[in-house]
Design a protein around this motif. Structure first.
Motif, PDB file in Angstrom:
ATOM      1  N   LEU A  18       0.838  -1.188   0.000  1.00 46.16           N
ATOM      2  CA  LEU A  18       0.000   0.000   0.000  1.00 46.16           C
ATOM      3  C   LEU A  18       0.876   1.241   0.000  1.00 46.16           C
ATOM      4  O   LEU A  18       1.913   1.288   0.631  1.00 46.16           O
ATOM      5  N   THR A  20       1.918   4.869   1.105  1.00 44.45           N
ATOM      6  CA  THR A  20       1.768   5.705   2.301  1.00 44.45           C
ATOM      7  C   THR A  20       2.454   7.032   2.044  1.00 44.45           C
ATOM      8  O   THR A  20       3.432   7.100   1.309  1.00 44.45           O
ATOM      9  N   PRO A  21       1.950   8.111   2.667  1.00 43.73           N
ATOM     10  CA  PRO A  21       2.616   9.411   2.497  1.00 43.73           C
ATOM     11  C   PRO A  21       4.032   9.369   3.067  1.00 43.73           C
ATOM     12  O   PRO A  21       4.285   8.713   4.079  1.00 43.73           O
ATOM     13  N   THR A  22       4.944  10.073   2.397  1.00 41.89           N
ATOM     14  CA  THR A  22       6.328  10.120   2.857  1.00 41.89           C
ATOM     15  C   THR A  22       6.787  11.565   2.978  1.00 41.89           C
ATOM     16  O   THR A  22       6.176  12.475   2.421  1.00 41.89           O
ATOM     17  N   ASP A  28       8.442   6.999   5.416  1.00 38.67           N
ATOM     18  CA  ASP A  28       7.014   7.007   5.733  1.00 38.67           C
ATOM     19  C   ASP A  28       6.715   7.980   6.864  1.00 38.67           C
ATOM     20  O   ASP A  28       7.479   8.088   7.834  1.00 38.67           O
ATOM     21  N   PRO A  31       1.139   7.575  10.956  1.00 36.75           N
ATOM     22  CA  PRO A  31      -0.271   7.516  10.532  1.00 36.75           C
ATOM     23  C   PRO A  31      -1.006   8.813  10.886  1.00 36.75           C
ATOM     24  O   PRO A  31      -0.847   9.361  11.971  1.00 36.75           O
ATOM     25  N   GLU A  34      -0.104  14.596   7.739  1.00 37.68           N
ATOM     26  CA  GLU A  34      -0.163  15.046   6.350  1.00 37.68           C
ATOM     27  C   GLU A  34       1.237  15.412   5.842  1.00 37.68           C
ATOM     28  O   GLU A  34       2.049  15.926   6.607  1.00 37.68           O
ATOM     29  N   THR A 163      -0.871   2.230  -5.931  1.00 39.21           N
ATOM     30  CA  THR A 163      -0.819   0.840  -5.490  1.00 39.21           C
ATOM     31  C   THR A 163      -1.186  -0.054  -6.656  1.00 39.21           C
ATOM     32  O   THR A 163      -1.968   0.312  -7.532  1.00 39.21           O
TER      33      THR A 163
END
Length: 193
Positions: A18, A20-22, A28, A31, A34, A163
């Protein structure tokens, strides 16, 4: 007859892979955090161009028309001559000035690289065609950097699947639509996990 509301396909996602924002270093983010907002230039910021007319002139001459350099030079001389009684000039003095401004564009700069290739197999007897004995320069941009620039461009936000997935018709036939739905992407991720 098939109803427009009838399910026609189903999607299989690889939940291990999946997106994920980095952060800007590719790490990463925690969670719910932003990503840092990107700097967005003002609508009137034409840098490195001085104005909209300079930008549109380059876009027309370099991208749409692909005018030869000698023709660009002549056009700029004619344009400047037509403006003399207004104490004005053409946006560029010639092709070299135009190219200098294009080369100053800071966004997504990926330098050109080159390699020289030549045929290395057996040469036919008695005389090999010249294309088999010459070397050729191949010019390219680093594809990894090009893709990185594309993915980081806010103009493409919402237009990429980050993804991988596979989509199937109800008959079981795979539906190919883009790179992330391709068999190569799916198999590569599965084998790499």
């Amino acid at each position: 007859m098939v109803s427009q509301f009838q399910v026609r396909s189903w999607v299989q996602c690889n939940l291990i892979c999946l997106a994920t924002p980095t952060n800007k270093f590719g790490n990463d983010l925690p969670p719910g955090m932003e990503p840092t907002p990107r700097d967005v230039p003002d609508k009137d910021d034409w840098y490195p161009f001085a104005s909209c007319i300079e930008f549109e002139t380059v876009e027309f001459l370099f991208k749409e028309n692909q005018m030869p350099q000698s023709h660009v030079d002549r056009l700029m001389r004619l344009w400047t001559a037509s403006m003399l009684h207004h104490n004005d000039r053409a946006p560029y003095s010639g092709h070299a000035d135009l190219h200098q401004v294009i080369d100053a564009i800071p966004h997504g700069d990926v330098p050109w690289q080159s390699i020289q290739v030549h045929y290395s197999g057996n040469l036919p007897e008695p005389v090999a065609p010249s294309l088999m004995t010459k070397g050729y320069d191949i010019w390219f941009h680093d594809p990894n950097t090009v893709v990185k620039n594309l993915l980081s461009n806010p103009d493409f936000h919402g237009h990429f699947d980050y993804t991988l997935y596979r989509e199937f018709e109800l008959t079981g036939q795979c539906r190919w639509e883009n790179f992330m739905s391709s068999n190569w992407a799916w198999c590569h991720a599965v084998h790499s996990s």
